[in-house]
Design an enzyme around this catalytic site. Structure first.
Site, mmCIF file in Angstrom:
data_model
loop_
_atom_site.group_PDB
_atom_site.id
_atom_site.type_symbol
_atom_site.label_atom_id
_atom_site.label_comp_id
_atom_site.label_asym_id
_atom_site.label_seq_id
_atom_site.Cartn_x
_atom_site.Cartn_y
_atom_site.Cartn_z
ATOM 1 N N PRO A 192 0.799 -1.231 0.000
ATOM 2 C CA PRO A 192 0.000 0.000 0.000
ATOM 3 C C PRO A 192 0.829 1.277 0.000
ATOM 4 C CG PRO A 192 -0.032 -1.042 2.162
ATOM 5 C CD PRO A 192 0.619 -2.023 1.217
ATOM 6 N N ASN A 193 0.327 2.225 -0.758
ATOM 7 C CA ASN A 193 0.884 3.591 -0.870
ATOM 8 C C ASN A 193 2.154 3.680 -1.725
ATOM 9 O OD1 ASN A 193 -1.049 5.020 0.888
ATOM 10 N ND2 ASN A 193 -0.196 3.684 2.475
ATOM 11 N N HIS B 168 4.287 -4.488 9.238
ATOM 12 C CA HIS B 168 4.301 -4.288 10.683
ATOM 13 C C HIS B 168 3.114 -4.899 11.410
ATOM 14 C CE1 HIS B 168 7.417 -1.636 9.382
ATOM 15 N NE2 HIS B 168 6.579 -0.799 8.784
ATOM 16 N N ASN C 77 8.242 -5.396 -0.880
ATOM 17 C CA ASN C 77 8.080 -4.228 -0.016
ATOM 18 C C ASN C 77 6.605 -4.202 0.370
ATOM 19 O OD1 ASN C 77 7.885 -1.857 1.340
ATOM 20 N ND2 ASN C 77 9.053 -0.645 -0.151
ATOM 21 N N TYR D 146 10.900 9.079 1.298
ATOM 22 C CA TYR D 146 10.977 8.034 0.267
ATOM 23 C C TYR D 146 11.659 8.477 -1.020
ATOM 24 C CZ TYR D 146 7.765 5.749 3.467
ATOM 25 O OH TYR D 146 7.198 5.179 4.586
ATOM 26 N N GLU E 69 12.931 -9.173 1.935
ATOM 27 C CA GLU E 69 12.090 -8.101 2.505
ATOM 28 C C GLU E 69 12.808 -6.788 2.234
ATOM 29 O OE1 GLU E 69 11.461 -8.373 6.761
ATOM 30 O OE2 GLU E 69 10.840 -6.277 6.867
ATOM 31 N N HIS F 183 12.736 -2.418 2.293
ATOM 32 C CA HIS F 183 12.174 -1.112 2.661
ATOM 33 C C HIS F 183 13.063 -0.026 2.088
ATOM 34 C CE1 HIS F 183 9.432 -3.200 5.228
ATOM 35 N NE2 HIS F 183 10.469 -3.885 5.695
ATOM 36 N N ILE F 184 12.424 0.969 1.521
ATOM 37 C CA ILE F 184 13.158 2.105 0.953
ATOM 38 C C ILE F 184 13.846 2.882 2.080
ATOM 39 C CG2 ILE F 184 12.855 4.303 -0.268
ATOM 40 C CD1 ILE F 184 10.422 2.870 -1.699
ATOM 41 N N SER F 185 13.084 3.114 3.141
ATOM 42 C CA SER F 185 13.629 3.858 4.287
ATOM 43 C C SER F 185 14.236 2.877 5.290
ATOM 44 C CB SER F 185 12.513 4.659 4.948
ATOM 45 O OG SER F 185 11.526 3.782 5.484
ATOM 46 N N ARG G 295 4.703 10.852 -2.570
ATOM 47 C CA ARG G 295 4.454 10.502 -1.174
ATOM 48 C C ARG G 295 5.662 10.852 -0.310
ATOM 49 N NH1 ARG G 295 4.814 4.353 1.176
ATOM 50 N NH2 ARG G 295 4.017 4.920 3.227
ATOM 51 N N ARG H 114 7.429 0.792 13.477
ATOM 52 C CA ARG H 114 8.062 0.266 12.246
ATOM 53 C C ARG H 114 9.218 -0.675 12.551
ATOM 54 N NH1 ARG H 114 5.648 3.623 8.258
ATOM 55 N NH2 ARG H 114 5.229 5.663 9.146
ATOM 56 N N ARG I 182 13.149 4.891 12.449
ATOM 57 C CA ARG I 182 11.882 5.619 12.423
ATOM 58 C C ARG I 182 11.017 5.256 13.641
ATOM 59 N NH1 ARG I 182 9.279 5.090 6.750
ATOM 60 N NH2 ARG I 182 8.039 6.793 7.616
ATOM 61 N N ASP J 234 1.745 -15.081 6.553
ATOM 62 C CA ASP J 234 1.440 -16.501 6.340
ATOM 63 C C ASP J 234 1.564 -16.867 4.859
ATOM 64 O OD1 ASP J 234 1.015 -16.865 9.034
ATOM 65 O OD2 ASP J 234 -1.167 -17.002 8.899
ATOM 66 N N ALA K 186 3.207 -0.831 4.975
ATOM 67 C CA ALA K 186 2.693 -0.900 6.352
ATOM 68 C C ALA K 186 2.287 -2.318 6.756
ATOM 69 C CB ALA K 186 1.503 0.044 6.495
HETATM 70 C C1 DQA Z 1 8.285 1.162 3.786
HETATM 71 C C2 DQA Z 1 8.350 1.423 5.292
HETATM 72 C C3 DQA Z 1 7.015 1.143 5.963
HETATM 73 O O1 DQA Z 1 7.099 1.393 7.348
HETATM 74 C C4 DQA Z 1 5.939 2.048 5.374
HETATM 75 O O2 DQA Z 1 4.688 1.752 5.940
HETATM 76 C C5 DQA Z 1 5.905 2.002 3.884
HETATM 77 C C6 DQA Z 1 7.151 1.947 3.132
HETATM 78 C C7 DQA Z 1 9.584 1.579 3.071
HETATM 79 O O3 DQA Z 1 9.730 1.209 1.915
HETATM 80 O O4 DQA Z 1 10.437 2.251 3.650
HETATM 81 O O5 DQA Z 1 4.831 2.091 3.287
HETATM 82 O O6 DQA Z 1 8.081 -0.222 3.575
#
Ligand code: DQA
Length: 144
Positions: A9-10, A79, A73, A22, A97, A99-101, A17, A110, A106, A86, A76
């Site tokens: 998501p997002n 978390h 990725n 990001y 796994e 994550h960009i950040s 965003r 997270r 943070r 599963d 959210a």
């Molecule tokens: C994320 C980090 C997550 O905490 C956040 O909810 C995201 C992006 C990242 O790529 O840094 O949507 O996965």
């Protein structure tokens, strides 16, 4: 070999965003970066994004059945989603796994990941550059 790059998501709003967190690379740029990495490395790369948890779960089932490695990725969902975890746990090939950040720098919420202990490796904090790195690692592994 095919690598599936799945975004939750997002992430379709990358570039618009919270650019201070990001970066300014758009989602379309990210797709291009991943596909270019695949071409250079001689592996098929397919990039998908969804804001719907059930769709993500179904894509993970597909990857499990096809034995495709996945760069995930989960945004959210990382978390708190036991359903995504599963589904990820059923993968037969490697799961990275991503994550960009750097989620560990943070907010506290997270710092928990429902994915890390079912993943081969975790990449966090390298920005969008983490994606081609993950694809390269999977491509190298498939050749060794
Ligand atoms: C994320 C980090 C997550 O905490 C956040 O909810 C995201 C992006 C990242 O790529 O840094 O949507 O996965």
């Amino acid at each position: 070999m095919k690598v599936l790059v799945l975004n939750g998501p997002n992430l379709g709003r990358l570039g618009k965003r919270e650019p201070s967190v990001y970066g300014s690379t758009t989602y379309a740029d990210l797709v291009g970066m991943c596909e270019r990495a695949g071409k250079e490395l001689g592996v098929e790369v397919e990039v998908r994004q969804t804001d719907h948890e059930g769709e993500m779960v179904q894509w993970l089932h597909e990857a499990a059945d096809q034995r495709w490695p996945v760069v995930l990725n989960a945004g959210a969902w990382t978390h708190y989603s036991i359903a995504v975890r599963d589904a990820a746990a059923q993968l037969e090939a490697d799961l990275i796994e991503l994550h960009i950040s750097n989620v560990h720098k943070r907010e506290e919420f997270r710092h928990t990941s429902y994915l890390s202990d079912v993943s081969t490796a975790v990449i966090a904090g390298l920005g969008v550059e983490g994606y081609p790195l993950a694809i390269r690692w999977l491509a190298d592994k498939s050749r060794s």
